[in-house]
Design an enzyme around this catalytic site. Structure first.
Site, PDB file in Angstrom:
ATOM      1  CB  SER A 201     -34.373  45.729  52.514  1.00 26.11           C
ATOM      2  OG  SER A 201     -33.737  46.000  50.966  1.00 26.11           O
TER       3      SER A 201
ATOM      4  NE  ARG B  51     -36.557  46.995  44.398  1.00 24.52           N
ATOM      5  CZ  ARG B  51     -36.806  47.567  43.229  1.00 24.52           C
ATOM      6  NH1 ARG B  51     -38.023  47.596  42.832  1.00 24.52           N
ATOM      7  NH2 ARG B  51     -35.801  48.133  42.605  1.00 24.52           N
TER       8      ARG B  51
ATOM      9  CG  LEU C 226     -31.306  52.902  46.951  1.00 18.86           C
ATOM     10  CD1 LEU C 226     -31.794  53.703  46.020  1.00 18.86           C
ATOM     11  CD2 LEU C 226     -31.948  51.411  47.078  1.00 18.86           C
TER      12      LEU C 226
ATOM     13  CE1 TYR D 227     -20.350  48.466  42.284  1.00 22.84           C
ATOM     14  CE2 TYR D 227     -18.404  49.628  42.659  1.00 22.84           C
ATOM     15  CZ  TYR D 227     -19.663  49.004  42.995  1.00 22.84           C
ATOM     16  OH  TYR D 227     -20.051  49.057  44.585  1.00 22.84           O
TER      17      TYR D 227
ATOM     18  CE  LYS E  54     -21.930  51.985  43.635  1.00 24.11           C
ATOM     19  NZ  LYS E  54     -22.927  51.954  44.642  1.00 24.11           N
TER      20      LYS E  54
ATOM     21  CG  LEU F 286     -19.602  47.778  52.721  1.00 22.48           C
ATOM     22  CD1 LEU F 286     -20.842  48.119  52.282  1.00 22.48           C
ATOM     23  CD2 LEU F 286     -18.989  48.744  53.699  1.00 22.48           C
TER      24      LEU F 286
ATOM     25  NE  ARG G 135     -24.682  41.724  47.279  1.00 24.73           N
ATOM     26  CZ  ARG G 135     -24.837  42.829  47.395  1.00 24.73           C
ATOM     27  NH1 ARG G 135     -23.682  43.794  47.413  1.00 24.73           N
ATOM     28  NH2 ARG G 135     -25.724  43.705  47.301  1.00 24.73           N
TER      29      ARG G 135
END
Length: 224
Positions: free
Chosen positions: A13, A38, A74, A126, A130, A153, A161
């Site tokens: 998604s 989900r 994800l 972060y 990863k 990206l 965002r």
């Protein structure tokens, strides 16, 4: 090309995951694609099975699911997740749980969308998460693991965002200047990453490559 392989995708998604799903369904390489979600997504294709799960019980939910290749797209942000623990759950616990159960089920190739600068030794939470995720995936013992470390990206997300939106606008001006050592910091088109994910899976069994392959953002910038 083997047209009878199967794939499972997490994150269908999202921006990259949605594009990756589109390319998987169009690929002659795959006869079956399972999207772990989900809630149901608005994609209708005879190849596609949507498996609605509770991600906090991912190992139990996927215990009877068997596919050749696993695509993990994800990813969240600290703000969207709501804090460090929630972020770690999405970006570490869910991918690792999926890797563990799918390897037990016989999957042979795990493809992970990580991030530029991923390292367990990073000063940034972060990037540490990863890096920890990458290591945990490698420890599951897949015959093939491909890790993708994209920069910012570029593409249209369903959710807004703000900071990424600012970055995308800046990238339009700065990308032409990102040459040589700076190339890996240039914004990366999400569709280019999605295409590369599918291409690496398609070609893993037909060309010589290491069992563990890490593709940095400047590698991903190059034409397919």
């Amino acid at each position: 090309m083997d047209g009878g392989r199967s794939a499972l995708i997490l994150g269908a998604s999202g921006l990259v995951g949605g594009l990756c799903l589109r390319h998987l369904l169009a690929s002659a390489h795959y006869a079956q694609v399972t999207a772990v979600v989900r809630r149901l997504i608005e994609v209708d294709d005879s190849k596609l099975t949507q498996k609605v799960v509770n991600f906090d019980r991912l190992e139990q939910e996927l215990a009877d699911t068997h596919t050749d290749d696993v695509f993990c797209c994800l990813g969240s942000t600290m703000k969207k997740a709501g804090g460090q623990e929630a972020f770690k759950r999405v970006d570490y616990e869910y991918p690792v749980a999926a890797a563990r159960v799918m390897r037990r089920g016989g999957s042979t190739h795990f493809l992970l969308v990580s991030a530029l600068g991923a390292s367990e030794k990073s000063l940034f939470f972060y990037n540490r998460v990863k890096g920890k995720t990458e290591r945990a995936i490698l420890e599951e013992g897949f015959p093939f693991v491909t890790i993708f470390r994209p920069s910012l990206l570029l593409g249209e997300r369903q959710e807004s965002r703000f900071l990424e939106g600012v970055g995308v606008k800046a990238a339009a001006w700065l990308n032409p200047l990102m040459q040589g050592p700076l190339r890996k910091y240039a914004g990366l088109e999400a569709n280019k990453l999605a295409l590369r994910l599918v291409r690496e899976a398609e070609e893993a069994l037909t060309r010589s490559r290491p069992s563990i392959l890490t593709l940095e953002s400047d590698d991903l910038q190059r034409s397919l």
